[in-house]
Scaffold this motif. Structure first.
Motif, PDB file in Angstrom:
ATOM      1  N   GLN A   1      14.192   5.418  -0.469  1.00  0.00           N
ATOM      2  CA  GLN A   1      12.935   5.857   0.146  1.00  0.00           C
ATOM      3  C   GLN A   1      12.504   4.826   1.188  1.00  0.00           C
ATOM      4  O   GLN A   1      12.139   5.167   2.315  1.00  0.00           O
ATOM      5  N   ASP A   2      12.568   3.549   0.813  1.00  0.00           N
ATOM      6  CA  ASP A   2      12.212   2.496   1.771  1.00  0.00           C
ATOM      7  C   ASP A   2      13.176   2.476   2.956  1.00  0.00           C
ATOM      8  O   ASP A   2      12.762   2.496   4.115  1.00  0.00           O
ATOM      9  N   ALA A   3      14.478   2.421   2.650  1.00  0.00           N
ATOM     10  CA  ALA A   3      15.471   2.259   3.721  1.00  0.00           C
ATOM     11  C   ALA A   3      15.435   3.435   4.694  1.00  0.00           C
ATOM     12  O   ALA A   3      15.539   3.253   5.907  1.00  0.00           O
TER      13      ALA A   3
ATOM     14  N   SER B   1       0.817  -1.215   0.000  1.00  0.00           N
ATOM     15  CA  SER B   1       0.000   0.000   0.000  1.00  0.00           C
ATOM     16  C   SER B   1       0.852   1.267   0.000  1.00  0.00           C
ATOM     17  O   SER B   1       0.403   2.319  -0.448  1.00  0.00           O
ATOM     18  N   HIS B   2       2.117   1.179   0.454  1.00  0.00           N
ATOM     19  CA  HIS B   2       2.926   2.402   0.509  1.00  0.00           C
ATOM     20  C   HIS B   2       3.393   2.870  -0.863  1.00  0.00           C
ATOM     21  O   HIS B   2       3.822   4.000  -1.027  1.00  0.00           O
ATOM     22  N   VAL B   3       3.299   1.976  -1.851  1.00  0.00           N
ATOM     23  CA  VAL B   3       3.833   2.305  -3.181  1.00  0.00           C
ATOM     24  C   VAL B   3       3.144   3.530  -3.777  1.00  0.00           C
ATOM     25  O   VAL B   3       3.801   4.412  -4.348  1.00  0.00           O
TER      26      VAL B   3
ATOM     27  N   LEU C   1       4.670   6.641  -1.113  1.00  0.00           N
ATOM     28  CA  LEU C   1       6.110   6.886  -1.028  1.00  0.00           C
ATOM     29  C   LEU C   1       6.799   6.846  -2.388  1.00  0.00           C
ATOM     30  O   LEU C   1       7.709   7.630  -2.645  1.00  0.00           O
ATOM     31  N   HIS C   2       6.392   5.910  -3.251  1.00  0.00           N
ATOM     32  CA  HIS C   2       7.105   5.734  -4.524  1.00  0.00           C
ATOM     33  C   HIS C   2       6.355   6.352  -5.704  1.00  0.00           C
ATOM     34  O   HIS C   2       6.588   5.961  -6.850  1.00  0.00           O
ATOM     35  N   SER C   3       5.428   7.284  -5.432  1.00  0.00           N
ATOM     36  CA  SER C   3       4.618   7.796  -6.542  1.00  0.00           C
ATOM     37  C   SER C   3       5.478   8.442  -7.625  1.00  0.00           C
ATOM     38  O   SER C   3       5.166   8.347  -8.809  1.00  0.00           O
TER      39      SER C   3
HETATM   40 FE   LIG Z   1       8.925   0.356  -1.050  1.00  0.00          FE
END
Ligand SMILES: [Fe+2]
Ligand code: FES
Length: 430
Positions: free
Chosen positions: A341-343, A182-184, A187-189
């Motif tokens: 972004q994830d890390a 769901s974060h994609v 955060l990664h838009s």
């Molecule tokens: Fe991610």
């Protein structure tokens, strides 16, 4: 939410812990093959599951993963001489082969008579090359399983690429990012629109348009299939299906004809992990542009502090956070690149996040079920000796998929064989 004792159970992987015993049932990535590029090359320090080890490649091309420290008086063998089929301690010349067996004690006058050498052996684990990765098995030799069958290390070399990065957090909060689809959309838009290894796929528009996905999670032989549903055209849903194979393998659902990427999350110790990051295509070689993009840190890869596997953007420089880019909307969080972004956010939770304070919601269903499966498997191994899911190599033959299905069709039925490795058949992707 997890009770503190369950958080401890799932995050501690040292030799005497239930999760440590669980990890020691599997072949796990130890280092990249590029780190030991030729016979008798310099050895590499490797810390895995809290154990300090040394990897080396001997004069006959055999890989060894042995205790880092000399049996004599504890010198780090990283300082050793890798020569004539063994690593020789530079202090008094004791020598060990690729299994950790002592093969020479040249400093001892009565060595020949006493046969001392044959009685001394360092801890040693098998180390084998499969794909771009050197894998090890750190468990009881009598229950060593067959080698991994993950498609990313089984396709021809020109179809696959693997990198690795050091992440300064416990392995579980890194893994949890891999099964939290769901974060994609948030955060990664930016990556969905601009990244050379993501952009242009039809599926991206569903990802960006529907930011309240519905999770449906189904058990598989080796772990879970995490299905995430978003609205597509009238009467249809766009499904992104992520397989998780215990303990640490996740594969991101594909986008168009881009290579398929994924991760293997491996504990270094309780506060650090290795993230092995791969891209492969099931039926075609990676193009030189794609490989260059991966080496440049695009997609789910990253740039490095030169000469290390530490990301260039790291906690010491606040991940090169760019507030202006955040404000302009060039990036959603201000941090550049999907991996970092994830890390950045996972490390921001602290080395081991306190899961007793969480407020979990429906989009955390995959995470909840993964924790339950890990706990159940670790306790069944400890209490009954039960071999956990994901040890059998047939469990590795899974694929991620991205499909558009009629609204009344279950994802498992609709995706069908697309969730299994089929040699010569491309990934199911939108
Ligand atoms: Fe991610
Ligand atoms: S400490 Fe290694 S040979 Fe003495």
């Amino acid at each position: 939410m997890l009770k503190p004792e369950d958080n401890e159970l799932l995050t501690a992987t040292g030799p005497d812990t239930p999760m440590g015993a669980l990890f020691r049932q599997y072949w796990i990535p130890a280092l990249l093959a590029e780190e030991l590029p030729e016979d008798d090359c310099p050895p590499v320090r490797v810390k895995l599951l809290g154990e300090r080890l040394l990897a080396f490649r001997d004069s006959q091309g055999r890989y060894g993963l042995i205790d880092e420290f000399c049996a004599h008086r504890g010198v780090s063998l990283w300082f050793g001489r890798n020569e004539e089929s063994g690593i020789r301690c530079p202090y008094h010349g004791w020598k060990f082969d690729y299994t950790g067996q002592c093969v020479a004690i040249p400093s001892e006058p009565y060595e020949k008579e006493s046969n001392l050498c044959s009685k001394i052996k360092l801890t040693g684990y098998p180390l084998i090359k499969l794909g771009d990765v050197l894998w090890t098995y750190m468990g009881d030799p009598s229950s060593q399983p067959e080698l991994p069958e993950y498609e990313w290390v089984r396709v021809p070399p020109e179809q696959t690429f693997t990198s690795k990065r050091w992440q300064e957090s416990n392995w579980l909060q890194a893994l949890e990012g891999g099964i939290d689809s769901s974060h994609v959309s948030w955060l990664h838009s930016d990556g969905l629109k601009n990244d050379p290894l993501f952009k242009g796929a039809q599926g991206n528009k569903y990802n960006l348009a529907d930011r309240k996905p519905f999770f449906e999670v189904v058990e598989s032989d080796g772990g879970l299939f995490i299905g995430v549903r978003r609205n597509a055209e009238e009467g249809h849903y766009y499904w992104r299906i992520t397989p998780w194979v215990m303990p640490g393998f996740t594969q991101v659902p594909p986008r168009g004809d881009h290579p398929v990427h994924g991760h293997f999350w491996v504990p270094i110790d309780d506060e650090n992990c290795w993230v092995f990051t791969f891209d492969y295509h099931p039926v075609r070689p990676l193009s030189s542009d794609e490989v260059q993009a991966m080496k440049d840190g695009h997609g789910v890869h990253n740039e490095y502090v030169p000469g290390t596997y530490r990301p260039l953007q790291n906690k010491d420089n606040d991940y090169m956070m760019d507030r202006e880019a955040q404000q302009r909307g060039d990036t959603y969080s201000g941090v550049k690149g999907i991996a970092m972004q994830d890390a950045s956010l996972q490390e921001s939770m602290g080395p081991i996040v306190d899961r007793s304070k969480e407020k979990l919601v429906s989009t955390d269903t995959g995470i909840i079920m993964a924790r339950q499966k890990l706990k159940k498997a670790a306790l069944a191994l400890r209490d009954e000796g039960t071999t956990p899911p994901g040890v059998d190599p047939s469990h590795h033959k899974v694929r991620s998929a991205a499909v558009v299905l009629p609204t009344d069709q279950a994802f498992l039925e609709g995706a069908g064989e697309a969730l299994t490795v089929q040699p010569g058949v491309p990934q199911a992707s939108v």
